[in-house]
Design a protein around this motif. Structure first.
Motif, PDB file in Angstrom:
ATOM      1  N   VAL A 228       0.755  -1.119  -0.106  1.00 41.64           N
ATOM      2  CA  VAL A 228      -0.140  -0.558   0.381  1.00 41.64           C
ATOM      3  C   VAL A 228       1.157   1.172   0.140  1.00 41.64           C
ATOM      4  CG1 VAL A 228      -1.514   1.263   1.151  1.00 41.64           C
ATOM      5  CG2 VAL A 228      -1.862  -1.728   0.977  1.00 41.64           C
ATOM      6  N   SER A 229       0.935   1.854  -1.346  1.00 38.86           N
ATOM      7  CA  SER A 229       1.326   3.286  -1.451  1.00 38.86           C
ATOM      8  C   SER A 229       1.442   4.654  -0.048  1.00 38.86           C
ATOM      9  CB  SER A 229       1.683   3.777  -2.408  1.00 38.86           C
ATOM     10  OG  SER A 229       2.433   4.483  -3.102  1.00 38.86           O
ATOM     11  N   ILE A 230       2.073   5.421   0.458  1.00 42.22           N
ATOM     12  CA  ILE A 230       1.569   6.473   0.775  1.00 42.22           C
ATOM     13  C   ILE A 230       1.570   7.833   0.674  1.00 42.22           C
ATOM     14  CG2 ILE A 230       2.255   7.821   3.309  1.00 42.22           C
ATOM     15  CD1 ILE A 230       2.809   5.612   4.346  1.00 42.22           C
ATOM     16  N   ASP A 231       0.283   8.014   0.606  1.00 39.04           N
ATOM     17  CA  ASP A 231       0.418   9.914  -0.460  1.00 39.04           C
ATOM     18  C   ASP A 231       0.826  10.467   0.191  1.00 39.04           C
ATOM     19  OD1 ASP A 231      -0.126  11.816  -2.426  1.00 39.04           O
ATOM     20  OD2 ASP A 231      -1.759  11.557  -1.728  1.00 39.04           O
ATOM     21  N   THR A 232       0.167  10.675   1.016  1.00 41.46           N
ATOM     22  CA  THR A 232       0.744  12.045   2.531  1.00 41.46           C
ATOM     23  C   THR A 232       0.526  11.895   4.177  1.00 41.46           C
ATOM     24  OG1 THR A 232      -1.766  13.244   2.524  1.00 41.46           O
ATOM     25  CG2 THR A 232       0.192  13.857   1.020  1.00 41.46           C
ATOM     26  N   VAL A 233       1.341  11.811   4.856  1.00 45.85           N
ATOM     27  CA  VAL A 233       1.581  11.366   6.188  1.00 45.85           C
ATOM     28  C   VAL A 233       1.498  12.813   7.135  1.00 45.85           C
ATOM     29  CG1 VAL A 233       2.799  10.562   8.323  1.00 45.85           C
ATOM     30  CG2 VAL A 233       3.099   9.824   5.745  1.00 45.85           C
ATOM     31  N   ARG A 234       0.076  13.046   8.380  1.00 43.93           N
ATOM     32  CA  ARG A 234       0.682  14.405   8.747  1.00 43.93           C
ATOM     33  C   ARG A 234       0.486  13.819  10.265  1.00 43.93           C
ATOM     34  NH1 ARG A 234      -4.450  16.294   7.172  1.00 43.93           N
ATOM     35  NH2 ARG A 234      -5.607  15.251   9.419  1.00 43.93           N
ATOM     36  N   GLN A 235       1.110  14.504  11.169  1.00 44.25           N
ATOM     37  CA  GLN A 235       1.078  14.148  12.223  1.00 44.25           C
ATOM     38  C   GLN A 235       0.204  15.503  13.229  1.00 44.25           C
ATOM     39  OE1 GLN A 235       4.186  12.633  15.355  1.00 44.25           O
ATOM     40  NE2 GLN A 235       4.693  14.488  15.649  1.00 44.25           N
ATOM     41  N   GLN A 236      -0.536  15.098  14.571  1.00 44.67           N
ATOM     42  CA  GLN A 236      -1.032  16.351  14.907  1.00 44.67           C
ATOM     43  C   GLN A 236      -0.585  15.580  16.463  1.00 44.67           C
ATOM     44  OE1 GLN A 236      -4.501  16.077  12.307  1.00 44.67           O
ATOM     45  NE2 GLN A 236      -5.648  15.629  13.529  1.00 44.67           N
ATOM     46  N   GLY A 237      -0.071  16.181  16.985  1.00 43.58           N
ATOM     47  CA  GLY A 237       0.126  16.566  18.538  1.00 43.58           C
ATOM     48  C   GLY A 237      -1.373  16.084  19.167  1.00 43.58           C
ATOM     49  N   LYS A 238      -1.799  15.945  20.371  1.00 41.72           N
ATOM     50  CA  LYS A 238      -2.897  16.115  21.344  1.00 41.72           C
ATOM     51  C   LYS A 238      -3.185  17.260  21.569  1.00 41.72           C
ATOM     52  CE  LYS A 238      -3.351  10.774  21.512  1.00 41.72           C
ATOM     53  NZ  LYS A 238      -4.432  10.472  20.553  1.00 41.72           N
ATOM     54  N   GLY A 239      -2.555  18.025  21.332  1.00 46.20           N
ATOM     55  CA  GLY A 239      -2.938  19.650  21.820  1.00 46.20           C
ATOM     56  C   GLY A 239      -3.712  20.031  20.512  1.00 46.20           C
ATOM     57  N   GLY A 240      -3.426  19.381  19.436  1.00 44.37           N
ATOM     58  CA  GLY A 240      -4.813  20.129  18.534  1.00 44.37           C
ATOM     59  C   GLY A 240      -3.957  20.476  17.605  1.00 44.37           C
TER      60      GLY A 240
END
Lengths: 441, 441
Positions: free
Chosen positions: B376-388
């Motif tokens: 499965v090829s990844i297009d985008t990855v985004r991380q968001q902290g629990k704080g938002g």
């Protein structure tokens, strides 16, 4: 399943006709299964037989369209020539020789639909023309059949892709009309002579057809009030934006409130951005239908082009062939209501009027008095200085020049015209910059 | 014109049935003109005869539906009872006694359409059911007839008004699912037991019908992969917004790229805000159709309600009556392609996966490796902290907890499932928060 094929004559082999021929060949098995018998392309009438046509057997080509429709063994004639003659004569001859007809010819149906329907009925033949209105978008069949148990009160449509492309460009880029037209021409959306599109003739033919079908009455091209979009300016579009609107060239068919008459018109109009038609971009078409029981429906899709138009033609071909096999005919003309078409003066709508006025005390009072005297009620007034500044609600009267924008409540077109005539007589009104109707609210 | 009326039996007199009866009475002249003969309401079968029904002659009311359809003089039976039995038995009996049938029964047609069509064909009768899919919006007729000369490759629709209302509320107000459902219930958009709507059963029945008609094959309710919207959270909606998307419960019917199979499914999905379906608000329905020649079409309108559904029923009534008078039948079941329905695992689409991960170095590498191992090829990855807080493209790996959002390229559902299974095994993945498909791009 019957194995003897139904024979089809194709009149015209341009952008649409060649696509019809191609699909009939490549999708022959599907068509056979859906019709219940094979269909065979028995002849193709063209003007220029010398033209190279990939995938089309040369032996089918003829220049004698009349002989083709008179052959006697033709079950269905597909007419994609366009224009009034020779299309009309060929279709009539086809009926006389026992064929049903599928046509994409909006001009002919709008000009002479009643006579064509009468000829079809006389010879127990079908006349179908889904492709005449908004290309591949199913409209004739939904209005004629799906809504046959309902009462349609209003049809509001973007039915010309060229003009929608131009207005969309003006809206998104701020371009003027000429610049947007140039782009449409360069991209193939506008023809070298764009008159039929930009002057609204094409849309008016479609409006006549839609009004007739929607209201079960007869409406011809001559009954349709028509204004093109050549006078729409970048300032009009900007002014529409300030009101939360965009400008579209609309075909509007309405049943009067008392139900005793109908109107049909084509003109540029402002519609709110919240209206589903406002988001119809580029050369797409969409038609909004208001019916008593069904409520608000919208039909959206490509309104032109070889493949989409061919899709509509072939859908009709399947229906007409099925009718032939069943020994029946589909729904013919339904004009039993015989409602009169009222003149434009009786149309009731709202107006956005932009005036070039002397920017001095008393102007607003004078202008407002003129509106009141003609029974046209004002909704909002906005003044913007020539420098582009805007003040809402209250007109700043500070000397110099100004644009005064008046948006009215609903009024008849006749009352609005008299009002505008009187405004032109005022010394303080230097000019009526633009008048645009506001629809879809 | 024939003066002897066509006789109609109405089974069911609830929200839809009473509106059908009302319009048949008030618009009798229009129906007569459009059909070519008068239609007469010959009997109405109800469960509760004691209920007061304004405008409906008491002598038409019966509780014996079977006797009504067996009378022998009934030309058309309108079935608006819903559910499998007694509707199925009554429709079959109607065919056996020479009547054609107009039904609004999506559950029955989706479960047993083939047998009903066979019974209709055996008795040379019509079975029409425009009202079974998306209320007043013409869909069955356009797919079956207007596009009969085209090849439909994809149908993508919002076909359940209740769930669209709920998702629209969640999108516009930030409300959670329960809160939005409560509002839908209070306003009458959701029933006391909303299971059929919110678990996708209603939409799945419509998907089965649409897929069968669009691809000329047989698809039943059991063939449709179904996921409801009860697990959609405010966080999913917010995440969709960040991607320029909104969440809709979609019915998706697709022909495989090789043309040899089809799929049908119902589930919540993210679609881009630029897609015409994204702007379908409140309880409206809309169906987007992609056909080879026609291109992209959309049909929009009210998907439920007494009047809109009655409009569709009456359109069918006019068609069926016209066929009766012509001694013909309309297009019946077209299932000649006999394409197999592939399981959900073979569906190819994109995915938005939200993971609760340990926010420490190496997590992204581990996660990315799992995706790669399953093809499965990844297009985008985004991380968001629990704080938002959100950081795009590069994952900030700073210790603590974080949400990791992965959007993939196109992959099969089976590959995605294996990937998710493997992700759950990782120590650093504390939970798979949500998985949502991304459609309409």
């Amino acid at each position: 399943m019957r194995t003897r094929p139904l024979k089809v004559a194709l009149l015209g082999c341009g952008v649409v006709g060649s696509e019809v021929a191609r699909i009939m060949t490549t999708h022959a098995d599907d068509l056979t299964a859906r019709i219940g018998a094979p269909v065979e392309l028995a002849g193709i009438a063209v003007r220029r037989p010398e033209k190279v046509r990939a995938g089309i057997p040369a032996e089918l080509i003829t220049t004698d369209a009349t002989a083709l429709v008179k052959r006697g063994d033709i079950d269905v004639v597909i007419e994609v020539i366009g224009g009034i003659e020779p299309a009309r004569g060929l279709i009539t001859t086809a009926f006389e020789h026992g064929a049903s007809v599928v046509s994409a010819n909006k001009a002919l149906v709008a000009a002479d639909g009643a006579a064509l329907h009468a000829a079809a009925e006389k010879h127990s033949a079908d006349l179908y023309y889904e492709a005449a209105v908004a290309g591949a978008i199913p409209l004739v069949r939904p209005l004629r059949e799906s809504l046959a148990g309902d009462k349609v009160n209003r049809v509001l449509g973007i039915v010309n892709g060229t003009t929608n492309f131009i207005l969309d460009k003006m809206d998104t880029t701020g371009a003027g009309y000429s610049e947007a037209l140039d782009e449409a021409t360069a991209l193939g959306y506008a023809e070298a002579d764009p008159t039929a599109d930009v002057e609204g003739f094409d849309a008016a033919a479609k409006a006549a057809i839609l009004a007739g079908i929607a209201f079960h009455t007869r409406v011809t091209m001559d009954d349709v009030h028509r204004e093109g979009l050549t006078e729409v300016t970048a300032a009009d579009i900007a002014s529409a934006k300030r009101m939360g609107c965009t400008v579209k060239l609309l075909a509007i068919c309405e049943r009067a409130a008392d139900g005793a008459s109908v109107t049909a018109r084509v003109h540029p109009a402002m519609i709110p951005l919240t209206h589903p038609l406002a988001s119809v971009r580029e050369a797409y078409n969409a038609v909004f239908v208001e019916a008593e029981a069904a409520g608000q429906l919208m039909f959206y899709g490509p309104g032109a082009g070889g493949s989409p138009t061919a899709s509509a033609v072939l859908g009709d071909l399947v229906a007409v062939c099925r009718n032939k096999l069943a020994g029946a005919t589909g729904p013919g003309e339904s004009a039993y209501t015989a409602l009169p078409v009222s003149p434009m003066g009786e149309v009731v709508t709202r107006y956005h009027i932009s005036l070039d006025v002397a920017d001095k005390p008393g102007v607003l009072a004078q202008v407002a008095t003129v509106f009141a005297e003609h029974g046209v009620s004002i909704d909002t007034v906005r003044q913007q200085g020539k420098g582009g500044g805007t003040s809402h609600s209250n007109v700043v009267e500070s000397g110099g020049e100004a644009d005064l924008v008046v948006v009215t409540h609903r009024a008849t077109d006749a009352a609005l015209s008299s009002t505008v005539g009187a405004l032109r007589e005022l010394d303080t009104v230097r000019g009526v910059v633009s008048i645009m109707r506001v629809e879809g609210e």
